[in-house]
Design a protein around this motif. Sequence first.
Motif, short mmCIF file in Angstrom:
data_model
loop_
_atom_site.label_atom_id
_atom_site.label_comp_id
_atom_site.label_asym_id
_atom_site.label_seq_id
_atom_site.Cartn_x
_atom_site.Cartn_y
_atom_site.Cartn_z
N ARG A 135 0.84 -1.22 0.00
CA ARG A 135 0.00 0.00 0.00
C ARG A 135 0.88 1.27 0.00
O ARG A 135 0.56 2.26 -0.65
N MET A 185 3.74 1.50 -1.33
CA MET A 185 4.33 1.65 -2.67
C MET A 185 3.35 2.31 -3.64
O MET A 185 3.76 3.04 -4.54
N VAL A 186 2.06 2.05 -3.43
CA VAL A 186 1.06 2.72 -4.27
C VAL A 186 1.20 4.24 -4.08
O VAL A 186 1.23 5.01 -5.05
N TYR A 239 4.34 5.56 -5.82
CA TYR A 239 4.19 5.70 -7.27
C TYR A 239 3.32 6.91 -7.62
O TYR A 239 3.58 7.60 -8.60
N VAL A 240 2.29 7.12 -6.79
CA VAL A 240 1.44 8.30 -7.03
C VAL A 240 2.30 9.57 -6.90
O VAL A 240 2.24 10.49 -7.73
N LEU A 266 5.51 9.80 -7.28
CA LEU A 266 6.45 9.84 -8.41
C LEU A 266 5.77 10.41 -9.65
O LEU A 266 6.34 11.26 -10.36
N GLY A 267 4.54 9.94 -9.90
CA GLY A 267 3.79 10.45 -11.05
C GLY A 267 3.52 11.94 -10.91
O GLY A 267 3.66 12.70 -11.88
N ALA A 324 6.71 13.85 -11.58
CA ALA A 324 7.04 13.87 -13.01
C ALA A 324 6.15 14.88 -13.73
O ALA A 324 6.63 15.65 -14.58
N ALA A 325 4.87 14.89 -13.37
CA ALA A 325 3.93 15.82 -14.03
C ALA A 325 4.29 17.27 -13.70
O ALA A 325 4.33 18.13 -14.58
N ALA A 381 7.44 18.26 -15.55
CA ALA A 381 7.29 18.42 -17.00
C ALA A 381 6.40 19.59 -17.37
O ALA A 381 6.66 20.30 -18.33
N VAL A 382 5.34 19.78 -16.59
CA VAL A 382 4.37 20.83 -16.94
C VAL A 382 4.80 22.19 -16.37
O VAL A 382 4.61 23.22 -17.00
N PRO A 437 8.16 23.32 -15.19
CA PRO A 437 9.59 23.26 -14.85
C PRO A 437 10.01 24.52 -14.10
O PRO A 437 9.50 25.60 -14.39
#
Lengths: 454, 369
Positions: free
Chosen positions: B254, B256-257, B260-261, B263-264, B267-268, B271-272, B274
């Motif tokens: 749980r 790790m979920v 990952y959220v 991490l996402g 990343a967003a 990228a969107v 910077p």
Amino acid sequence: MNRRRILMAVLLACWTVHASRAQHGETKPASAPAANTCLLCHSDPERFSEEEKKFLVHEKDLATDIHWQKGLRCADCHGGNPNEEEYAGAHSKTAGFKSLKNRADVPDFCGKCHSDVNFMRRYQPSARVDQVTEYWTSGHGKKLKADGDPKVATCITCHGSHGIRAVEDLASPVYPTRVADTCAKCHSDAKHMEGYEHHGKPIGHGQRELWKESVHGLAMLKRGDVSAPTCNDCHGNHGAVAPEIGSVANACGACHGKIADLFRETRMRHQFAEVGLPGCATCHGYHDIRKPSDEMLGAGPGSVCAKCHADQKFGATPAGALIAKGLRDQIELLKADIHEADGLLGGAERLGMEVRASRFELGNARTALTNARSLIHTFAAPPVEKAVAEGRAVTARVKEAAHEAFAEHKSRRVWLGWSLGVIALLIGILVVCIRRIPLPSAQERNSSPAESGR
Amino acid sequence: LSPAPVDEKPPASRPRGLRAFFDDRLGLESIRALGRKKTVPIHRQTLSYFLGGMALFLFVIQLVTGVLLSLFYSPSADTAFESVQRIMTEVDFGWLIRSIHSWCGDLVIGVLFLHMLTTFIMRAYRPPREFTWMTGVLLLGLFLGFGFSGYLLPWNQLAFFATRVGTAIAGAVPLLGPELVRLLRAGENVTGETLARFYAVHVAILPYLTFVLMGIHLYLVQKHGMSIPESVLKQRGSADRVRSMPFVPHFLLRDMVGWYVALGLLAALAAVFPRELGEKADPFGVAPPGLKPEWYFLFMFQTLKELPAHVLGMEGEVLGVLFFGLCGLAILLVPFLDRGPRSRRVLVVLAWVTAIFFAYMTHRGVTAP
């Protein structure tokens, strides 16, 4: 009565020394002030009639006077005996008293010291001593010498008489920001200027107002740029005179050196001289020189080139108009390129892309544009085209970099999409795993070693 | 004659896999046993248990991205800005690493604030977890230090002037103020020396302290286990009757979920949005308009800005610095200030006041011209 006068003289001397020190931090005058009885009479307004008011000396003026601050006293300029209280003794010619009755005597009166290099060196090692010589070559000096004209300016007209401030003093009438107003005291007075001519044309009296609205006047008065030119920068100081037709470009070239050099090499310069047109001023004007714009160039209605080339005045040719149009087109081409590149970079920046290096490089294109605008003064297409080509090469690189930034931004979005897809997939796998491994029941948990949760 | 005794089992009788090889040498079985033993209580506030792990995960991201950035970063006034510019434009994925590092710095502090808030609400600092709370508060302080020291490193105009203002505030500390300012700035003014000092603090001193404190914090969490809220204990009667799940694999999966959220999300954001680099610092330039610190310092900055020059005969800034210093000390000592129902009620009221004050002053700081 004598004791009272002596007391007054001592008090006055103390006050002037104190005022002088307070004004400029002067710790010691060049020579110790001797007893000075001149002011006992000359500072008393009741002693002088209306006609004699010119002999009245205000003490507050003396406190700011550069001569007074340097330790010079009345007798150093006027002669006479400052220790003598009686009129005759004080103004005795045997004591060297010099009466300044004639306006024409003023330059030499001041020049007695200011033209003496040995005297001036005591106060300022690099002081100029050619002011009087220059003055006699000026429009003012010539008129004074030739006609004894009492209206022309002499030293005291600009610098004042008692209360002459140092040139670098902000309140001095010859401080750069005040020069125009000082000249305007006479030159803006229609009545005063009536009858004065230069090369057969009235000198006029609107120069200050025109200058105030010019690019130079605005630079000095609005932006406070004291390096901007005012009257004396083009006309000279003590040798003030209007630049002659052939020397206008040199006057402008004192600051605009590169452009003057370019103009000097052109055929246009000789043609201007042949038909009696001054360089620079023919296109840019005299006192009301406006900020130059690209609209001045070309064959359109607003251009200064068209003034002559459209009607072929002063020997101007239609071919010249075509060259002017070509130059304008070149400039507009580069401007459009810079605008486009700037817009593209702005777009990339708004997307958060780092394009600082390209933004910096675009500055080189702007430099090339400035260079091309300067090269217009060659009145030839090749140098301008070369400068424009250099600028356009820069804008081409900048535009390419901006497009690369857009492509990079797009690829980042694609990569983000893929990354988020992979992350979502991993989360999905984890969720499946979590569902496949059920939570232990209370019974199972109780059979395992417990934590000490409290 | 009898053969010499052999204490090794015959080769055929033991597993010879890679796992066994490492198990023999590293004692992995004891770690697995620890994992099996560790459980996480299940109740309505179980979600709050994820915050500590989330903060740890984000810290690891900071470590990794920070190390990568340090390969290209040059900590001197002449080259710092250019090196970050190079990272952003020339180094492969440099923009991504820098943006993630920068955004992650914000996220980790946000998560730590939440972690502290939920720990306070659940009163998880109750004995014997006083030191767990205190090490946690100190860790939050260290992460604020990471934020403050890292802000200057790009050596841009905003960072330069914000640091000048930020370090000047330390000058208001009674008695030690001027010395503190000199210590922070490595001199009288913010210069290249300050940059070198901040870099050393950011990549060496703070990480060492963080490792030590985090080690103690994790050890204490492991030793005392997860705290169960009093309301749950009261409802179930005792800790033994509270349902729980094993840390491995149930809670870890749980956890790790959530990672990952995060991490996402990172990343967003990278990228969107910077992180901008701004203009290179010019010590002789004009401070950029609307100068503001990072969001987590904004409430302090705004308060000090709005304080009158003199309050009760004291300089406003000195009073402000003393006030925030006392607040920090009070937060650190919460477990010892919570001495009964009455003091608890006072603490809860003060916590609410602090939270509202933080939100209000941050809002004022954000909307200030």
